[in-house]
Design a protein around this motif. Structure first.
Motif, PDB file in Angstrom:
ATOM      1  N   VAL A 147       0.841  -1.195   0.000  1.00 21.96           N
ATOM      2  CA  VAL A 147       0.000   0.000   0.000  1.00 21.96           C
ATOM      3  C   VAL A 147       0.877   1.245   0.000  1.00 21.96           C
ATOM      4  O   VAL A 147       1.810   1.363   0.797  1.00 21.96           O
ATOM      5  CB  VAL A 147      -0.938   0.008   1.221  1.00 21.96           C
ATOM      6  N   ARG A 148       0.549   2.155  -0.898  1.00 14.49           N
ATOM      7  CA  ARG A 148       1.348   3.387  -1.010  1.00 14.49           C
ATOM      8  C   ARG A 148       0.525   4.652  -0.797  1.00 14.49           C
ATOM      9  O   ARG A 148       0.995   5.607  -0.177  1.00 14.49           O
ATOM     10  CB  ARG A 148       2.037   3.424  -2.373  1.00 14.49           C
ATOM     11  N   VAL A 149      -0.710   4.686  -1.316  1.00  8.71           N
ATOM     12  CA  VAL A 149      -1.534   5.893  -1.206  1.00  8.71           C
ATOM     13  C   VAL A 149      -2.959   5.499  -0.821  1.00  8.71           C
ATOM     14  O   VAL A 149      -3.525   4.557  -1.378  1.00  8.71           O
ATOM     15  CB  VAL A 149      -1.564   6.684  -2.534  1.00  8.71           C
ATOM     16  N   ILE A 150      -3.521   6.226   0.131  1.00  6.92           N
ATOM     17  CA  ILE A 150      -4.911   6.043   0.547  1.00  6.92           C
ATOM     18  C   ILE A 150      -5.639   7.369   0.345  1.00  6.92           C
ATOM     19  O   ILE A 150      -5.131   8.427   0.734  1.00  6.92           O
ATOM     20  CB  ILE A 150      -5.006   5.636   2.030  1.00  6.92           C
ATOM     21  N   ARG A 151      -6.823   7.289  -0.241  1.00  7.73           N
ATOM     22  CA  ARG A 151      -7.648   8.496  -0.389  1.00  7.73           C
ATOM     23  C   ARG A 151      -9.047   8.182   0.149  1.00  7.73           C
ATOM     24  O   ARG A 151      -9.743   7.325  -0.391  1.00  7.73           O
ATOM     25  CB  ARG A 151      -7.718   8.938  -1.842  1.00  7.73           C
ATOM     26  N   ALA A 152      -9.426   8.857   1.223  1.00  7.91           N
ATOM     27  CA  ALA A 152     -10.714   8.598   1.868  1.00  7.91           C
ATOM     28  C   ALA A 152     -11.493   9.903   2.001  1.00  7.91           C
ATOM     29  O   ALA A 152     -10.955  10.898   2.501  1.00  7.91           O
ATOM     30  CB  ALA A 152     -10.508   7.967   3.241  1.00  7.91           C
ATOM     31  N   THR A 153     -12.751   9.883   1.578  1.00  8.45           N
ATOM     32  CA  THR A 153     -13.574  11.087   1.575  1.00  8.45           C
ATOM     33  C   THR A 153     -14.970  10.787   2.103  1.00  8.45           C
ATOM     34  O   THR A 153     -15.561   9.758   1.777  1.00  8.45           O
ATOM     35  CB  THR A 153     -13.711  11.660   0.152  1.00  8.45           C
ATOM     36  N   PHE A 154     -15.476  11.704   2.915  1.00 13.01           N
ATOM     37  CA  PHE A 154     -16.882  11.666   3.348  1.00 13.01           C
ATOM     38  C   PHE A 154     -17.351  13.118   3.372  1.00 13.01           C
ATOM     39  O   PHE A 154     -16.943  13.900   4.235  1.00 13.01           O
ATOM     40  CB  PHE A 154     -17.010  11.021   4.718  1.00 13.01           C
ATOM     41  N   SER A 155     -18.189  13.478   2.430  1.00  8.80           N
ATOM     42  CA  SER A 155     -18.577  14.879   2.290  1.00  8.80           C
ATOM     43  C   SER A 155     -19.949  14.984   1.639  1.00  8.80           C
ATOM     44  O   SER A 155     -20.290  14.193   0.756  1.00  8.80           O
ATOM     45  CB  SER A 155     -17.530  15.622   1.440  1.00  8.80           C
ATOM     46  N   PHE A 156     -20.726  15.972   2.068  1.00  7.95           N
ATOM     47  CA  PHE A 156     -22.056  16.193   1.516  1.00  7.95           C
ATOM     48  C   PHE A 156     -22.398  17.681   1.602  1.00  7.95           C
ATOM     49  O   PHE A 156     -21.692  18.451   2.270  1.00  7.95           O
ATOM     50  CB  PHE A 156     -23.101  15.360   2.260  1.00  7.95           C
ATOM     51  N   ALA A 236     -10.578  13.730   3.339  1.00  6.66           N
ATOM     52  CA  ALA A 236     -11.358  14.941   3.103  1.00  6.66           C
ATOM     53  C   ALA A 236     -12.742  14.800   3.707  1.00  6.66           C
ATOM     54  O   ALA A 236     -13.303  13.702   3.768  1.00  6.66           O
ATOM     55  CB  ALA A 236     -11.463  15.221   1.602  1.00  6.66           C
ATOM     56  N   ALA A 237     -13.290  15.939   4.145  1.00 11.47           N
ATOM     57  CA  ALA A 237     -14.615  15.950   4.756  1.00 11.47           C
ATOM     58  C   ALA A 237     -15.294  17.271   4.465  1.00 11.47           C
ATOM     59  O   ALA A 237     -14.639  18.282   4.200  1.00 11.47           O
ATOM     60  CB  ALA A 237     -14.509  15.740   6.263  1.00 11.47           C
ATOM     61  N   GLY A 238     -16.619  17.276   4.503  1.00  8.99           N
ATOM     62  CA  GLY A 238     -17.331  18.524   4.302  1.00  8.99           C
ATOM     63  C   GLY A 238     -18.816  18.397   4.552  1.00  8.99           C
ATOM     64  O   GLY A 238     -19.395  17.314   4.414  1.00  8.99           O
ATOM     65  N   ILE A 239     -19.422  19.517   4.936  1.00 11.56           N
ATOM     66  CA  ILE A 239     -20.875  19.584   5.083  1.00 11.56           C
ATOM     67  C   ILE A 239     -21.456  20.610   4.110  1.00 11.56           C
ATOM     68  O   ILE A 239     -22.658  20.852   4.126  1.00 11.56           O
ATOM     69  CB  ILE A 239     -21.287  19.959   6.527  1.00 11.56           C
ATOM     70  N   ALA A 240     -20.604  21.182   3.263  1.00 17.60           N
ATOM     71  CA  ALA A 240     -21.068  22.227   2.350  1.00 17.60           C
ATOM     72  C   ALA A 240     -20.679  21.970   0.906  1.00 17.60           C
ATOM     73  O   ALA A 240     -20.789  22.862   0.063  1.00 17.60           O
ATOM     74  CB  ALA A 240     -20.515  23.590   2.786  1.00 17.60           C
ATOM     75  N   VAL A 241     -20.243  20.749   0.608  1.00 20.02           N
ATOM     76  CA  VAL A 241     -19.877  20.427  -0.766  1.00 20.02           C
ATOM     77  C   VAL A 241     -20.032  18.927  -0.999  1.00 20.02           C
ATOM     78  O   VAL A 241     -19.604  18.111  -0.173  1.00 20.02           O
ATOM     79  CB  VAL A 241     -18.427  20.873  -1.080  1.00 20.02           C
ATOM     80  N   ASN A 242     -20.672  18.579  -2.084  1.00 17.42           N
ATOM     81  CA  ASN A 242     -20.787  17.172  -2.457  1.00 17.42           C
ATOM     82  C   ASN A 242     -19.463  16.703  -3.059  1.00 17.42           C
ATOM     83  O   ASN A 242     -18.950  17.321  -3.992  1.00 17.42           O
ATOM     84  CB  ASN A 242     -21.904  16.970  -3.474  1.00 17.42           C
ATOM     85  N   GLN A 243     -18.917  15.637  -2.501  1.00 15.59           N
ATOM     86  CA  GLN A 243     -17.734  15.006  -3.057  1.00 15.59           C
ATOM     87  C   GLN A 243     -18.029  13.511  -3.228  1.00 15.59           C
ATOM     88  O   GLN A 243     -19.046  13.013  -2.770  1.00 15.59           O
ATOM     89  CB  GLN A 243     -16.521  15.191  -2.143  1.00 15.59           C
ATOM     90  N   ASP A 244     -17.119  12.836  -3.870  1.00 18.60           N
ATOM     91  CA  ASP A 244     -17.243  11.399  -4.048  1.00 18.60           C
ATOM     92  C   ASP A 244     -16.882  10.729  -2.725  1.00 18.60           C
ATOM     93  O   ASP A 244     -15.709  10.542  -2.411  1.00 18.60           O
ATOM     94  CB  ASP A 244     -16.297  10.951  -5.166  1.00 18.60           C
ATOM     95  N   SER A 245     -17.886  10.381  -1.942  1.00 19.69           N
ATOM     96  CA  SER A 245     -17.643   9.801  -0.618  1.00 19.69           C
ATOM     97  C   SER A 245     -17.249   8.334  -0.769  1.00 19.69           C
ATOM     98  O   SER A 245     -18.080   7.429  -0.656  1.00 19.69           O
ATOM     99  CB  SER A 245     -18.886   9.948   0.259  1.00 19.69           C
ATOM    100  N   SER A 246     -15.976   8.135  -1.019  1.00 20.37           N
ATOM    101  CA  SER A 246     -15.473   6.799  -1.327  1.00 20.37           C
ATOM    102  C   SER A 246     -14.084   6.621  -0.735  1.00 20.37           C
ATOM    103  O   SER A 246     -13.516   7.539  -0.148  1.00 20.37           O
ATOM    104  CB  SER A 246     -15.419   6.606  -2.848  1.00 20.37           C
ATOM    105  N   VAL A 247     -13.566   5.415  -0.895  1.00 22.45           N
ATOM    106  CA  VAL A 247     -12.202   5.112  -0.459  1.00 22.45           C
ATOM    107  C   VAL A 247     -11.447   4.485  -1.625  1.00 22.45           C
ATOM    108  O   VAL A 247     -11.944   3.563  -2.273  1.00 22.45           O
ATOM    109  CB  VAL A 247     -12.206   4.146   0.745  1.00 22.45           C
TER     110      VAL A 247
END
Length: 263
Positions: A147-156, A236-247
């Motif tokens: 494993v070299r890079v992890i990208r985790a997002t939860f945002s809406f 990444a996280a947010g309550i004011a922007v839709n992002q791709d909430s994925s890993v």
């Protein structure tokens, strides 16, 4: 001795109802008590979900000897207070995320649980999901190499409602505490699995974000982290922007995408 764990719920909001409905399908758990600051709310909750014991104070439920474990579903700022009180009452504890609003509170909660020999867990549903167990297994088996890079997002994008919990500073609102904790938890889980541990702590963190001009809570933010083993992560996280909430996990020989890791 019965193998059924008797639960009490502290707080009668929407997430508490979701939990109660989930436990109803459990083979080893049963909700026997609900506590609210208002007896009428406890009665209504109990009637709706078939819970026999209803308390008009949190203290009264914690004093009930039949309650073995407590699910704490109160607002964020009171998690520490009631976790510590539950531990002192010798109840096992499942506390809604975020566990606490700062490091000092979290450590006081952990010390209370250890000192009273009770189990304490932060209520991340995804950590108990079969898909997450499989993900950890694949990482440990090195199916994508190192494993070299992890990208985790939860945002809406919730819309701005200054009086709501999400947007209130005194209620510990903002994206980091509400959903960013999921992304960081996942990054620590995957980094740990990659180096043969249950989880890993970052050795370096750099973060940036944008604060709301009215209430001061973080609208959206991200952090870049470095873990042992040469692993880097972006959460990444947010309550004011839709992002791709994925890993996304990128390794030396391939990658894994989890499109819906949180629900």
């Amino acid at each position: 001795m019965s193998n059924t764990l008797h639960w009490g719920i502290l707080g009668a909001g929407g997430i508490a109802k979701t939990f109660a409905r989930g436990v109803a399908h459990s083979q080893h758990g049963k909700v026997i008590a609900i506590a609210s600051r208002e007896q009428s709310k406890a009665e209504k909750f109990g009637d709706e979900l078939g819970i026999p014991k209803r308390f008009g104070s949190y203290e009264a439920m914690l004093a009930d000897r039949e309650v073995q474990a407590v699910y704490i579903a109160t607002p964020h700022p009171s998690h520490a207070l009631w976790t510590i009180k539950a531990a002192e009452a010798r109840k096992h504890i499942l506390c809604e995320k975020p566990l606490a609003v700062n490091h000092a509170e979290a450590m006081a909660m952990v010390e209370a649980a250890r000192g009273n020999d009770v189990f304490l867990m932060e209520a991340f549903m995804y950590r108990c999901h079969p898909a997450t167990f499989k993900l950890v297994e694949l990482i440990r088996q090195q199916v994508i190499g190192e494993v070299r890079v992890i990208r985790a997002t939860f945002s809406f994008h919730s819309g701005f409602f200054p009086n709501s919990r999400l947007w209130a500073n005194n209620m510990a609102g903002g994206g980091i505490l509400d959903v960013g904790c999921y992304a960081m938890s996942m990054a620590r889980l995957i980094a740990g699995a990659a180096i043969g541990q249950d989880f890993a702590d970052p050795i370096e963190v750099k973060g940036v974000g944008h604060l709301n001009g009215v209430t001061g809570v973080d609208e959206y933010a991200l952090a870049n982290c470095k873990f042992p083993g040469g692993i880097v992560a972006s959460v990444a996280a947010g309550i004011a922007v839709n992002q791709d909430s994925s890993v996304h996990i990128f390794g030396s020989e391939g990658n894994i995408v989890v499109p819906t890791p949180w629900v």
